[in-house]
Design a protein around this motif. Sequence first.
Motif, PDB file in Angstrom:
ATOM      1  N   LYS D 471       0.861  -1.189   0.000  1.00  0.00           N
ATOM      2  CA  LYS D 471       0.000   0.000   0.000  1.00  0.00           C
ATOM      3  C   LYS D 471       0.895   1.236   0.000  1.00  0.00           C
ATOM      4  CE  LYS D 471      -4.223  -1.739   0.939  1.00  0.00           C
ATOM      5  NZ  LYS D 471      -5.459  -1.386   0.263  1.00  0.00           N
ATOM      6  N   LEU D 472       0.253   2.366  -0.208  1.00  0.00           N
ATOM      7  CA  LEU D 472       0.995   3.619  -0.112  1.00  0.00           C
ATOM      8  C   LEU D 472       0.441   4.370   1.098  1.00  0.00           C
ATOM      9  CD1 LEU D 472       0.818   4.452  -3.897  1.00  0.00           C
ATOM     10  CD2 LEU D 472       2.887   3.820  -2.658  1.00  0.00           C
ATOM     11  N   MET D 473       1.283   4.511   2.126  1.00  0.00           N
ATOM     12  CA  MET D 473       0.840   5.237   3.309  1.00  0.00           C
ATOM     13  C   MET D 473       1.023   6.721   3.037  1.00  0.00           C
ATOM     14  SD  MET D 473      -0.140   2.912   5.247  1.00  0.00           S
ATOM     15  CE  MET D 473      -0.544   4.015   6.578  1.00  0.00           C
ATOM     16  N   VAL D 474      -0.067   7.436   2.984  1.00  0.00           N
ATOM     17  CA  VAL D 474      -0.009   8.859   2.682  1.00  0.00           C
ATOM     18  C   VAL D 474      -0.189   9.640   3.978  1.00  0.00           C
ATOM     19  CG1 VAL D 474      -1.073  10.755   1.415  1.00  0.00           C
ATOM     20  CG2 VAL D 474      -0.914   8.489   0.371  1.00  0.00           C
ATOM     21  N   GLN D 475       0.822  10.405   4.341  1.00  0.00           N
ATOM     22  CA  GLN D 475       0.736  11.240   5.541  1.00  0.00           C
ATOM     23  C   GLN D 475       0.541  12.674   5.078  1.00  0.00           C
ATOM     24  OE1 GLN D 475       3.723  10.682   8.759  1.00  0.00           O
ATOM     25  NE2 GLN D 475       4.024  12.880   8.569  1.00  0.00           N
ATOM     26  N   ALA D 476      -0.548  13.296   5.519  1.00  0.00           N
ATOM     27  CA  ALA D 476      -0.884  14.615   4.994  1.00  0.00           C
ATOM     28  C   ALA D 476      -1.561  15.453   6.053  1.00  0.00           C
ATOM     29  CB  ALA D 476      -1.796  14.474   3.784  1.00  0.00           C
ATOM     30  N   SER D 477      -1.630  16.744   5.796  1.00  0.00           N
ATOM     31  CA  SER D 477      -2.314  17.603   6.744  1.00  0.00           C
ATOM     32  C   SER D 477      -3.693  17.964   6.216  1.00  0.00           C
ATOM     33  CB  SER D 477      -1.502  18.886   6.976  1.00  0.00           C
ATOM     34  OG  SER D 477      -1.334  19.569   5.757  1.00  0.00           O
ATOM     35  N   ASP D 478      -4.637  18.088   7.132  1.00  0.00           N
ATOM     36  CA  ASP D 478      -5.947  18.616   6.809  1.00  0.00           C
ATOM     37  C   ASP D 478      -6.038  19.937   7.561  1.00  0.00           C
ATOM     38  OD1 ASP D 478      -8.580  19.375   6.843  1.00  0.00           O
ATOM     39  OD2 ASP D 478      -9.346  17.325   6.928  1.00  0.00           O
ATOM     40  N   LEU D 479      -5.828  21.029   6.842  1.00  0.00           N
ATOM     41  CA  LEU D 479      -5.689  22.319   7.525  1.00  0.00           C
ATOM     42  C   LEU D 479      -7.010  22.803   8.130  1.00  0.00           C
ATOM     43  CD1 LEU D 479      -3.245  24.244   5.174  1.00  0.00           C
ATOM     44  CD2 LEU D 479      -2.740  23.047   7.285  1.00  0.00           C
ATOM     45  N   LEU D 480      -8.111  22.492   7.476  1.00  0.00           N
ATOM     46  CA  LEU D 480      -9.373  23.013   7.989  1.00  0.00           C
ATOM     47  C   LEU D 480      -9.801  22.280   9.256  1.00  0.00           C
ATOM     48  CD1 LEU D 480     -11.315  23.650   4.673  1.00  0.00           C
ATOM     49  CD2 LEU D 480     -10.019  25.243   6.072  1.00  0.00           C
ATOM     50  N   ASP D 481      -9.504  20.979   9.325  1.00  0.00           N
ATOM     51  CA  ASP D 481      -9.820  20.223  10.531  1.00  0.00           C
ATOM     52  C   ASP D 481      -8.670  20.254  11.532  1.00  0.00           C
ATOM     53  OD1 ASP D 481     -12.331  19.556  10.027  1.00  0.00           O
ATOM     54  OD2 ASP D 481     -12.004  17.437   9.577  1.00  0.00           O
ATOM     55  N   ASN D 482      -7.552  20.847  11.133  1.00  0.00           N
ATOM     56  CA  ASN D 482      -6.347  20.887  11.959  1.00  0.00           C
ATOM     57  C   ASN D 482      -5.964  19.480  12.442  1.00  0.00           C
ATOM     58  OD1 ASN D 482      -4.200  22.202  13.020  1.00  0.00           O
ATOM     59  ND2 ASN D 482      -5.262  23.024  14.808  1.00  0.00           N
ATOM     60  N   LYS D 483      -5.834  18.600  11.468  1.00  0.00           N
ATOM     61  CA  LYS D 483      -5.515  17.205  11.767  1.00  0.00           C
ATOM     62  C   LYS D 483      -4.407  16.739  10.836  1.00  0.00           C
ATOM     63  CE  LYS D 483      -9.330  15.015  11.055  1.00  0.00           C
ATOM     64  NZ  LYS D 483     -10.663  14.424  11.041  1.00  0.00           N
ATOM     65  N   GLN D 484      -3.691  15.725  11.288  1.00  0.00           N
ATOM     66  CA  GLN D 484      -2.810  15.058  10.346  1.00  0.00           C
ATOM     67  C   GLN D 484      -3.476  13.751   9.948  1.00  0.00           C
ATOM     68  OE1 GLN D 484       1.161  13.278  11.414  1.00  0.00           O
ATOM     69  NE2 GLN D 484       1.942  14.890  10.096  1.00  0.00           N
ATOM     70  N   LEU D 485      -3.578  13.533   8.648  1.00  0.00           N
ATOM     71  CA  LEU D 485      -4.256  12.330   8.160  1.00  0.00           C
ATOM     72  C   LEU D 485      -3.231  11.299   7.732  1.00  0.00           C
ATOM     73  CD1 LEU D 485      -6.893  14.009   5.808  1.00  0.00           C
ATOM     74  CD2 LEU D 485      -7.172  13.372   8.198  1.00  0.00           C
ATOM     75  N   LYS D 486      -3.590  10.038   7.930  1.00  0.00           N
ATOM     76  CA  LYS D 486      -2.785   8.956   7.374  1.00  0.00           C
ATOM     77  C   LYS D 486      -3.725   8.090   6.562  1.00  0.00           C
ATOM     78  CE  LYS D 486       0.850   9.021  10.824  1.00  0.00           C
ATOM     79  NZ  LYS D 486       0.345   9.983  11.821  1.00  0.00           N
ATOM     80  N   ILE D 487      -3.535   8.121   5.256  1.00  0.00           N
ATOM     81  CA  ILE D 487      -4.449   7.401   4.379  1.00  0.00           C
ATOM     82  C   ILE D 487      -3.703   6.234   3.744  1.00  0.00           C
ATOM     83  CG2 ILE D 487      -5.843   7.580   2.270  1.00  0.00           C
ATOM     84  CD1 ILE D 487      -6.199  10.555   2.937  1.00  0.00           C
ATOM     85  N   GLU D 488      -4.327   5.083   3.762  1.00  0.00           N
ATOM     86  CA  GLU D 488      -3.752   3.902   3.118  1.00  0.00           C
ATOM     87  C   GLU D 488      -4.245   3.885   1.685  1.00  0.00           C
ATOM     88  OE1 GLU D 488      -4.353  -0.333   4.464  1.00  0.00           O
ATOM     89  OE2 GLU D 488      -3.419   0.550   6.239  1.00  0.00           O
ATOM     90  N   ALA D 489      -3.414   4.281   0.765  1.00  0.00           N
ATOM     91  CA  ALA D 489      -3.872   4.419  -0.618  1.00  0.00           C
ATOM     92  C   ALA D 489      -3.318   3.295  -1.488  1.00  0.00           C
ATOM     93  CB  ALA D 489      -3.432   5.769  -1.180  1.00  0.00           C
ATOM     94  N   ASP D 490      -4.007   3.064  -2.607  1.00  0.00           N
ATOM     95  CA  ASP D 490      -3.516   2.080  -3.573  1.00  0.00           C
ATOM     96  C   ASP D 490      -2.773   2.754  -4.715  1.00  0.00           C
ATOM     97  OD1 ASP D 490      -4.783  -0.179  -2.323  1.00  0.00           O
ATOM     98  OD2 ASP D 490      -6.667   0.739  -2.948  1.00  0.00           O
ATOM     99  N   LEU D 491      -3.142   4.000  -4.952  1.00  0.00           N
ATOM    100  CA  LEU D 491      -2.545   4.719  -6.065  1.00  0.00           C
ATOM    101  C   LEU D 491      -2.420   6.186  -5.650  1.00  0.00           C
ATOM    102  CD1 LEU D 491      -1.811   4.143  -9.143  1.00  0.00           C
ATOM    103  CD2 LEU D 491      -4.054   5.085  -9.679  1.00  0.00           C
ATOM    104  N   VAL D 492      -1.273   6.784  -5.956  1.00  0.00           N
ATOM    105  CA  VAL D 492      -1.092   8.214  -5.696  1.00  0.00           C
ATOM    106  C   VAL D 492      -0.808   8.888  -7.022  1.00  0.00           C
ATOM    107  CG1 VAL D 492       0.390   9.943  -4.606  1.00  0.00           C
ATOM    108  CG2 VAL D 492      -0.322   7.939  -3.307  1.00  0.00           C
ATOM    109  N   VAL D 493      -1.532   9.958  -7.297  1.00  0.00           N
ATOM    110  CA  VAL D 493      -1.371  10.661  -8.564  1.00  0.00           C
ATOM    111  C   VAL D 493      -0.848  12.066  -8.282  1.00  0.00           C
ATOM    112  CG1 VAL D 493      -2.495  11.363 -10.701  1.00  0.00           C
ATOM    113  CG2 VAL D 493      -3.339   9.371  -9.458  1.00  0.00           C
ATOM    114  N   LEU D 494       0.290  12.394  -8.876  1.00  0.00           N
ATOM    115  CA  LEU D 494       0.932  13.678  -8.615  1.00  0.00           C
ATOM    116  C   LEU D 494       0.664  14.639  -9.764  1.00  0.00           C
ATOM    117  CD1 LEU D 494       4.417  12.341  -7.423  1.00  0.00           C
ATOM    118  CD2 LEU D 494       2.411  12.855  -6.015  1.00  0.00           C
ATOM    119  N   ALA D 495       0.123  15.806  -9.454  1.00  0.00           N
ATOM    120  CA  ALA D 495      -0.100  16.832 -10.472  1.00  0.00           C
ATOM    121  C   ALA D 495       1.207  17.602 -10.653  1.00  0.00           C
ATOM    122  CB  ALA D 495      -1.225  17.767 -10.047  1.00  0.00           C
ATOM    123  N   ALA D 496       2.074  17.043 -11.479  1.00  0.00           N
ATOM    124  CA  ALA D 496       3.399  17.639 -11.659  1.00  0.00           C
ATOM    125  C   ALA D 496       3.291  18.960 -12.406  1.00  0.00           C
ATOM    126  CB  ALA D 496       4.291  16.679 -12.431  1.00  0.00           C
ATOM    127  N   ALA D 497       4.123  19.910 -12.007  1.00  0.00           N
ATOM    128  CA  ALA D 497       4.163  21.199 -12.697  1.00  0.00           C
ATOM    129  C   ALA D 497       4.523  20.972 -14.160  1.00  0.00           C
ATOM    130  CB  ALA D 497       5.213  22.100 -12.048  1.00  0.00           C
TER     131      ALA D 497
END
Lengths: 145, 259, 128, 663
Positions: D471-497
């Motif tokens: 799996k892909l463990m995604v560690q991220a911030s949720d600024l509006l909820d003021n939380k740090q999220l850890k999401i177990e993802a199968d696919l991560v898609v990066l919007a590259a510049a």
Amino acid sequence: MQVEKNFEPTVVAFCCNWCSYAGADLSGNNRIQYPANVKIIRIPCSCRLNPMFILRAFQRGADGVILCGCHPGDCHYTSGNYFARRRMTLLFSMLSFLGIEKERCRVEWVSAAEGAKFAATMNDFVATITRLGENKKLEDLRCKK
Amino acid sequence: MTVSYYPGCTLKTKAKNLDLYARKCAEALGIALEEIPEWQCCGGCYPVAKDEIATKLSSVRALAAAKEKGQTLVTVCSACHNVIKRVNHDMQTDEEIRDKVNRYRAPDEPYEGETNVLHYIEMLRDLVGFDKIKEKVVNPLAGKKIAAYYGCLLLRPGKVMAFDNPENPSILEDFIRALGAEPVLYPARNECCGGYLTLEDPEIPKKRSETVLQSAQNHGAEVVTTACPLCLYNLQKNGGSEIPVVYITELLAEALGLK
Amino acid sequence: MEQNNFKETVLRISGVNPKKCMRCGKCSGACPNYDEMEFHPHQFVSMVENGEIEKLMTSPSVYKCLTCFACVERCPRQVEPAKLIEAVRLCVIRQAGQNHLKPDQIPEMLDEDLPQQAIVSAFRKFTK
Amino acid sequence: MQRIGVFVCWCGSNIAATVDVKKVAETLGKEPCVVYYENYQYMCSEEGQNKIINAIHEHKLSGIVICSCSPRMHEATFRRTAQKAGLNPYMVEIANIREQCSWIHKDMATATEKAIILGRAAIAKVHLNTPLQAGESPVVKRALVIGGGIAGIQTALDIADAGFEVDIVEKKPTIGGKMSQIDKTFPTLDCSACILTPKMVDVAQNEKIHIYSYSEVAAVKGFVGNFDVTIKRKARYVKEELCTGCGACTEKCPQKKVPNDFNLGLDNKHAIYIPFAQAVPKVATIDPDYCMMLKTGKCGVCSKVCAAGAIDYKQQDELVQQQYGAIVVATGYNPIDLKNYDEFAYSQSPDVVTSLEFERLTNAAGPTGGVLLRPSDRQHPHTIVFVQCVGSRESGEGCGKTYCSKICCMYTAKHAMLTREKYPDTEVYVFYIDVRTPGKNFDEFYRRAVEEYGVHYIKGMVGKVSPENGKLMVQASDLLDNKQLKIEADLVVLAAAIEPDPSARPLATMLTTQMDTNDFFTEAHPKLRPVESATAGIFLSGCCQGPKDIPETVSQASACAAKVIGLLAKDKLLGNPCVAESNELMCNGCSSCEKVCPYGAISYVDKEFKMPNRTIAVRRVANVNPAVCQGCGACTVACPSGAMDLKGFSNSQIMAEVDAICK
């Protein structure tokens, strides 16, 4: 004791039409301030600058002269700024041979996108010239009003 | 070749193995480690604030001593390395700090960051060469799956440490390969172990270190290796796992047949 | 007035310009110790900018930062939140009698394997 | 003796607020030879221009000075005004008292004083101006379009529609560009291929359009109306005119392990290949890095199976020379390399993909046949995390881009929506800093993704992606909820510049056009001349000028075509009269000028001169070709005898300006 009047240097800036003159315009568009001491003369390319013009400016009482052109490699005319760079190097050694502070004359590369850099360069250059004081060595007193 | 060597406080006491084997191996690889006379403790953490001067002096003294001899300064403890390299960077780039430090020390010749600071592992790569180490291995660690633990100190800040890609480093993996073992890539290798917070609140290093070891084991590690005594302590004490954690120099000594 | 002084000090000794922050929150996404902190790296940036330094100074968060620099490394705008946290902590411990760690507390914290490095580092971080 | 008129513009309050325009006009009016002065609110307006025309007539002015905005803005306007009044347009000088005075100074006294000095310098120069006549040059009625993506295709079609010949130079084996790789287009969700491929066929069938595929521009000489371009046709080892595109060769080619760049390396192709079914031209190409025949001389299968006899292993690169009146740059963009973003584990896990790779993974003609499968284990992903702004909007001190890549918010909304529509069992998270959706029906589209399709939009950023246990463990911030999220993802898609194609920088040098620090081409004016470069005859189409989505690219491409058509419709072009000129009597024939001229505009001729003692001497003197000279002035400084001078920027004119400023 006589109170000395604030020294306001006369600074001539030669700017190539394609990059630096446009860069100066951009600093105007963005309202970035630089001292009014700087007066710009537009030339088509930095390679149009004959070192004679700089000497003429010093002779007529300019306290500092700066040449701005496109960044090396970006010349509108392909290679003009390379010529300018070589000519200015020669002029610098001549000025230092004459005993003129080399800081009075400068070359800077400012692109059309670098309005902030243009203003920063001019602020710095005017501050340098103000520190150096009046150009007395090259000024031709006969030219004075 | 002779280099200046800065062991640091912990290597003289709790981390003697890190020091002992560092010296033995260097000798076997043709590098003389010349310990800086009367070195002082680096302080363990780099003083981040721009107005910290006194806390940087011990590092500058070591750096200047190496400069006088015209030698590269080698450290093996990750913490010392982090502090000394960053202080050196300040001396190179921060005019105010440089000026104040030199005024304080008033040396004959001001120190301006001239010394080249290398970590022991960088020394192995750049001055010895991993290829040469491979040749000298008598006891290849074949079949061993070793997870390199970088932690934070070796890699960050990336621009100053210039050690390796801070998010995907490979230097320790190359080193492990040179010893004949198989490196294990796992994502937590550049995450923090919890550091000195163990003193006040061991719960934090516990969570951090468990994450690290879990990740290493998930990816098949049999051994974890580090260059930092505090990382070693946290992983062993707080990691909640029996997996062996050893210093990089111990692995090297074992492979070179010096242990 | 007092507040402004603290803000000035924090900005000066950290060398950080919080105005560069674009509020993306990557620092707080990167922080390994996020759950232990009352105020998180991105909040340090915005609260320093808003001058709410004292709120930060009284929070235990200043002693929870590991200074691992993950936030600094990954910040897309080079804001360096860890330097701000350090500066806020210094504002606390540089005041008389505000050392967070006292020498006489040490013996009970020791165990035989604990490396010197931990004590030295904690002292540098928590005392003046 | 000149009769000079001075006109001071207020530019509304732009100038008048900081410069005492009345005082400037009156002071300058006292300068020698100034016979008329005036100040007016908007000199560039019709009323203002009429004032100038009337003054020229009434006061028989021989030269005018306009104190106004930058000459880069309105010099051309005022020259036309002068011409209308019967005055030579080169008897006009501009004193830039807006951009270089009123806008950068706050103090009125200082700004006024500076404006007067700038005005004096312009007056000093106009004293020495001479009427100049621009030469004429013919226009080659053919356009070159560099880049065959949607921008180049649209520009070429529009130019051809107006009846002019167009050549497209495309470095890949087929035209189509990035749009051919995209699955669906926002905000209408119509299929990209369905709207692009008919256009590609139009290009192929249009008699006026010629495609140089698998080719590059090697050299550019000349100037507007008369560009002389060398095109390198790279060896594709297949005779384009014989190949029927039947595909027999690609089926039989034994070398099957070639990374397929059209699918961004997500699958393999053969060493001889046609990029995709609708390629134009539909011609096979051999990849020389993988072809066994070219590498070892052993194979030749494709040659045996080709009924048309089109395979030619001995084919060489070929140089083609062609003349053009106008050149269009349409070199497009690429997603940035993500090697500096390893915190997102792009190089460590095949299940971390870029958005463009995601397009291929969802495309019916892609490596998975349009079924969304993870690259690692070809399983259907159940949790997908999209990360926005990867490498965009950075501070510029790091490795990323300072600009917003503009298209990512919308295509990510599209990806998220399509995923939820096709696979409702998939949870989709989008981490955003801001959602930027200006554009027709764009915000509505994004809101639909949230409200109707249930995409989880989270304000915050991903800090780390860790591949653990498949799996892909995604560690991220949720600024509006003021939380740090850890999401177990199968696919991560990066919007590259996105960044300009790397071929753009060397091309800009060849074309002597300007680029900004990000290597985007700079338009002649950001608002008023957005599709022209500052170099005459060079036009900009699509993402080479800045990030753009498809509708914007197409409108810019058509605008660009309109400009090209306007140029090609002319039979003759007026040149720049500010060219170098040699004074034959002073020229000593040293060749210094010839050596520094970047355009080869200077040649030497033997000329007869009457000498004082009535003899005739033959001397070697410099001769400038005014049609080729671009007026840089390099020769004027190189000339040791002072024979060479530049019209419009002569030694005496510049000296006069220097004197006026230093007085």
